[in-house]
Write a protein that holds these residues in place. Structure first.
Motif, PDB file in Angstrom:
ATOM      1  N   ARG A 199     -23.308 -10.618 -50.632  1.00  0.00           N
ATOM      2  CA  ARG A 199     -23.267 -11.558 -49.505  1.00  0.00           C
ATOM      3  C   ARG A 199     -22.396 -12.770 -49.835  1.00  0.00           C
ATOM      4  NH1 ARG A 199     -27.384 -11.957 -45.687  1.00  0.00           N
ATOM      5  NH2 ARG A 199     -26.099 -13.726 -44.951  1.00  0.00           N
ATOM      6  N   LYS A 200     -22.492 -13.239 -51.061  1.00  0.00           N
ATOM      7  CA  LYS A 200     -21.760 -14.433 -51.490  1.00  0.00           C
ATOM      8  C   LYS A 200     -20.253 -14.194 -51.474  1.00  0.00           C
ATOM      9  CE  LYS A 200     -21.902 -18.648 -53.227  1.00  0.00           C
ATOM     10  NZ  LYS A 200     -22.473 -19.777 -52.464  1.00  0.00           N
ATOM     11  N   ARG A 201     -19.848 -12.967 -51.815  1.00  0.00           N
ATOM     12  CA  ARG A 201     -18.414 -12.658 -51.858  1.00  0.00           C
ATOM     13  C   ARG A 201     -17.769 -12.705 -50.479  1.00  0.00           C
ATOM     14  NH1 ARG A 201     -19.899  -8.949 -56.005  1.00  0.00           N
ATOM     15  NH2 ARG A 201     -20.252  -7.297 -54.464  1.00  0.00           N
ATOM     16  N   SER A 202     -18.554 -12.422 -49.455  1.00  0.00           N
ATOM     17  CA  SER A 202     -17.972 -12.324 -48.108  1.00  0.00           C
ATOM     18  C   SER A 202     -18.371 -13.460 -47.178  1.00  0.00           C
ATOM     19  CB  SER A 202     -18.387 -10.991 -47.475  1.00  0.00           C
ATOM     20  OG  SER A 202     -19.806 -10.887 -47.415  1.00  0.00           O
ATOM     21  N   SER A 203     -19.142 -14.446 -47.694  1.00  0.00           N
ATOM     22  CA  SER A 203     -19.568 -15.551 -46.830  1.00  0.00           C
ATOM     23  C   SER A 203     -19.981 -16.751 -47.680  1.00  0.00           C
ATOM     24  CB  SER A 203     -20.755 -15.114 -45.956  1.00  0.00           C
ATOM     25  OG  SER A 203     -21.903 -14.880 -46.767  1.00  0.00           O
ATOM     26  N   ALA A 204     -20.462 -17.782 -47.008  1.00  0.00           N
ATOM     27  CA  ALA A 204     -20.926 -18.986 -47.714  1.00  0.00           C
ATOM     28  C   ALA A 204     -22.431 -18.919 -47.973  1.00  0.00           C
ATOM     29  CB  ALA A 204     -20.589 -20.220 -46.880  1.00  0.00           C
ATOM     30  N   PHE A 205     -22.918 -17.717 -48.170  1.00  0.00           N
ATOM     31  CA  PHE A 205     -24.336 -17.477 -48.388  1.00  0.00           C
ATOM     32  C   PHE A 205     -24.830 -18.235 -49.620  1.00  0.00           C
ATOM     33  CE2 PHE A 205     -27.889 -14.432 -49.535  1.00  0.00           C
ATOM     34  CZ  PHE A 205     -28.648 -14.680 -48.402  1.00  0.00           C
ATOM     35  N   THR A 206     -26.001 -18.860 -49.512  1.00  0.00           N
ATOM     36  CA  THR A 206     -26.550 -19.637 -50.628  1.00  0.00           C
ATOM     37  C   THR A 206     -27.971 -19.170 -50.963  1.00  0.00           C
ATOM     38  OG1 THR A 206     -27.520 -21.318 -49.182  1.00  0.00           O
ATOM     39  CG2 THR A 206     -25.217 -21.660 -49.900  1.00  0.00           C
ATOM     40  N   TRP A 207     -28.418 -19.542 -52.165  1.00  0.00           N
ATOM     41  CA  TRP A 207     -29.795 -19.237 -52.554  1.00  0.00           C
ATOM     42  C   TRP A 207     -30.777 -19.950 -51.632  1.00  0.00           C
ATOM     43  CZ3 TRP A 207     -30.894 -15.282 -55.382  1.00  0.00           C
ATOM     44  CH2 TRP A 207     -30.047 -14.859 -56.399  1.00  0.00           C
ATOM     45  N   ARG A 208     -30.405 -21.139 -51.163  1.00  0.00           N
ATOM     46  CA  ARG A 208     -31.271 -21.892 -50.250  1.00  0.00           C
ATOM     47  C   ARG A 208     -31.485 -21.107 -48.957  1.00  0.00           C
ATOM     48  NH1 ARG A 208     -32.740 -27.185 -49.676  1.00  0.00           N
ATOM     49  NH2 ARG A 208     -31.390 -27.791 -51.422  1.00  0.00           N
ATOM     50  N   GLU A 209     -30.387 -20.589 -48.408  1.00  0.00           N
ATOM     51  CA  GLU A 209     -30.469 -19.819 -47.171  1.00  0.00           C
ATOM     52  C   GLU A 209     -31.286 -18.542 -47.383  1.00  0.00           C
ATOM     53  OE1 GLU A 209     -27.434 -17.497 -44.079  1.00  0.00           O
ATOM     54  OE2 GLU A 209     -26.628 -18.804 -45.668  1.00  0.00           O
ATOM     55  N   PHE A 210     -31.055 -17.889 -48.504  1.00  0.00           N
ATOM     56  CA  PHE A 210     -31.761 -16.653 -48.839  1.00  0.00           C
ATOM     57  C   PHE A 210     -33.268 -16.916 -48.943  1.00  0.00           C
ATOM     58  CE2 PHE A 210     -31.591 -12.853 -52.069  1.00  0.00           C
ATOM     59  CZ  PHE A 210     -32.342 -12.090 -51.196  1.00  0.00           C
ATOM     60  N   ALA A 211     -33.634 -17.983 -49.668  1.00  0.00           N
ATOM     61  CA  ALA A 211     -35.046 -18.323 -49.842  1.00  0.00           C
ATOM     62  C   ALA A 211     -35.699 -18.654 -48.502  1.00  0.00           C
ATOM     63  CB  ALA A 211     -35.176 -19.497 -50.805  1.00  0.00           C
ATOM     64  N   ARG A 212     -34.966 -19.396 -47.662  1.00  0.00           N
ATOM     65  CA  ARG A 212     -35.508 -19.759 -46.351  1.00  0.00           C
ATOM     66  C   ARG A 212     -35.770 -18.519 -45.509  1.00  0.00           C
ATOM     67  NH1 ARG A 212     -31.107 -22.133 -43.689  1.00  0.00           N
ATOM     68  NH2 ARG A 212     -30.777 -20.045 -42.831  1.00  0.00           N
ATOM     69  N   ASP A 213     -34.818 -17.580 -45.502  1.00  0.00           N
ATOM     70  CA  ASP A 213     -34.989 -16.351 -44.725  1.00  0.00           C
ATOM     71  C   ASP A 213     -36.198 -15.542 -45.198  1.00  0.00           C
ATOM     72  OD1 ASP A 213     -32.729 -17.053 -43.351  1.00  0.00           O
ATOM     73  OD2 ASP A 213     -31.395 -15.652 -44.414  1.00  0.00           O
ATOM     74  N   ALA A 214     -36.495 -15.645 -46.502  1.00  0.00           N
ATOM     75  CA  ALA A 214     -37.613 -14.891 -47.067  1.00  0.00           C
ATOM     76  C   ALA A 214     -38.930 -15.647 -46.966  1.00  0.00           C
ATOM     77  CB  ALA A 214     -37.318 -14.548 -48.524  1.00  0.00           C
ATOM     78  N   GLY A 215     -38.885 -16.908 -46.493  1.00  0.00           N
ATOM     79  CA  GLY A 215     -40.110 -17.669 -46.293  1.00  0.00           C
ATOM     80  C   GLY A 215     -40.542 -18.524 -47.459  1.00  0.00           C
ATOM     81  N   PHE A 216     -39.653 -18.802 -48.414  1.00  0.00           N
ATOM     82  CA  PHE A 216     -39.999 -19.641 -49.562  1.00  0.00           C
ATOM     83  C   PHE A 216     -39.603 -21.091 -49.302  1.00  0.00           C
ATOM     84  CE2 PHE A 216     -39.308 -15.421 -51.505  1.00  0.00           C
ATOM     85  CZ  PHE A 216     -40.537 -15.256 -52.114  1.00  0.00           C
ATOM     86  N   THR A 217     -40.425 -22.010 -49.759  1.00  0.00           N
ATOM     87  CA  THR A 217     -40.093 -23.430 -49.610  1.00  0.00           C
ATOM     88  C   THR A 217     -39.130 -23.887 -50.703  1.00  0.00           C
ATOM     89  OG1 THR A 217     -42.084 -24.000 -50.884  1.00  0.00           O
ATOM     90  CG2 THR A 217     -42.269 -23.977 -48.469  1.00  0.00           C
ATOM     91  N   SER A 218     -39.229 -23.281 -51.886  1.00  0.00           N
ATOM     92  CA  SER A 218     -38.313 -23.628 -52.975  1.00  0.00           C
ATOM     93  C   SER A 218     -36.968 -22.963 -52.736  1.00  0.00           C
ATOM     94  CB  SER A 218     -38.884 -23.177 -54.319  1.00  0.00           C
ATOM     95  OG  SER A 218     -37.904 -23.283 -55.333  1.00  0.00           O
ATOM     96  N   PRO A 219     -35.878 -23.732 -52.721  1.00  0.00           N
ATOM     97  CA  PRO A 219     -34.563 -23.150 -52.451  1.00  0.00           C
ATOM     98  C   PRO A 219     -34.020 -22.289 -53.592  1.00  0.00           C
ATOM     99  CG  PRO A 219     -34.342 -25.467 -53.010  1.00  0.00           C
ATOM    100  CD  PRO A 219     -35.803 -25.202 -52.888  1.00  0.00           C
ATOM    101  N   VAL A 220     -34.618 -22.406 -54.761  1.00  0.00           N
ATOM    102  CA  VAL A 220     -34.105 -21.651 -55.917  1.00  0.00           C
ATOM    103  C   VAL A 220     -35.101 -20.603 -56.413  1.00  0.00           C
ATOM    104  CG1 VAL A 220     -32.555 -23.482 -56.700  1.00  0.00           C
ATOM    105  CG2 VAL A 220     -34.938 -23.449 -57.496  1.00  0.00           C
TER     106      VAL A 220
END
Length: 287
Positions: free
Chosen positions: A21-42
């Motif tokens: 995802r990172k190679r083809s967009s500005a995807f971040t760990w913060r965004e990934f964590a949010r989508d999965a329902g985690f409050t911690s961005p890392v």
């Protein structure tokens, strides 16, 4: 990115998903964590680094965040379940459930045939006997085994060995080995099954003590070792094992199937270092 069934480590799968995802967009760990329902961005970053564990309860949410559905989502959760299994029994059950799910969807799990192969002593024994008894019926092969097994067990084992491409059956009904030897793939579940086989072979070795000395060779050493000596002996055993395999594969014919166990294991806890090791002894037993 590889298909999910080519993964055995859920952390590696998550990391590869993120990297793609990172190679083809500005995807971040913060965004990934949010989508999965985690409050911690890392949190998921820490999971991939081995600093945190993904619980079975949230595995489904992470699967959804990665766009997995149906079979792939269930498979991902089973990977997480396997990682949480503590005992060999639990690990074996989790891996077998994963394999059953994959088979139901007509896909192969990496290491599944090897896992099944190392689950039973009958597989390597019949793999050798079938080749050296051309045209033999399952009952004949069964009678050649020690201990004795049924013709049905032989038939089932032969079917598995052919399906796993460890044996090939010719048009004349004669079996041929596809490879001289079978090695474990780099899948952590396979050694779990291999330990089962080692236990079985250990039990057969105990029974073999009743055989005449002319039919078996057993000896042992009880040693006091340093860690350095232990590592050197391990290397000697590995080199010796390779030489034994080379000798065993020199001839195409087999007169009898043997099992050779090489074991080096602790009989005490690690002791505190002593200045004087002059009295260190070696006890030998050969019978």
């Amino acid at each position: 990115m590889k298909d999910i069934v080519e993964y055995t480590d859920y952390r590696k799968f998550i990391q590869d998903y993120y990297d793609e995802r990172k190679r083809s967009s500005a995807f971040t760990w913060r965004e990934f964590a949010r989508d999965a329902g985690f409050t911690s961005p890392v949190y998921l970053k820490y999971v991939c680094e081995g600093k945190k564990n993904l619980s079975i309860g949230v595995a489904g949410s992470v699967a959804n965040a990665m766009g997995l559905a149906g079979f792939e989502s269930t498979y991902f959760v089973l990977m997480v379940s396997y990682a949480h299994a503590k005992s060999d029994v639990a690990k074996r059950a989790a891996f077998e459930e994963r394999c059953a799910l994959a088979r139901a969807h007509k896909v192969r799990v990496l290491g599944s045939e090897e896992f099944d192969y190392f689950k039973s002593w009958k597989n390597p024994v019949i793999r050798e006997l079938a080749v050296q008894m051309p045209g033999a019926k399952p009952l004949e092969i069964a009678h050649a085994c020690k201990p004795k097994i049924s013709a049905a067990e032989v038939s089932e084992t032969l079917d598995f060995l052919v399906k796993a491409k460890l044996l090939k059956k010719g048009k004349n009904g004669v079996y041929h080995q596809t490879e001289k030897s079978v090695s474990m793939v780099s899948v952590d579940a396979v050694p779990v099954a291999a330990r089962d086989m080692q236990r079985q072979m250990g039990e057969l070795a105990v029974k073999a003590l009743d055989l005449p000395l002319s039919e078996r060779d057993m000896s042992g050493l009880t040693l006091g070792l340093t860690r350095n000596a232990y590592e050197r002996i391990r290397k000697e055993i590995a080199d010796f094992r390779r030489r034994i395999v080379a000798i065993a594969t020199e001839d195409d014919e087999t007169e009898q199937v043997y099992r050779m166990n090489l074991q080096l294991f602790p009989l005490s806890e690690r002791l505190e270092k002593k200045k004087d090791l002059k009295n260190k002894g070696v006890e030998r037993d050969e019978k």
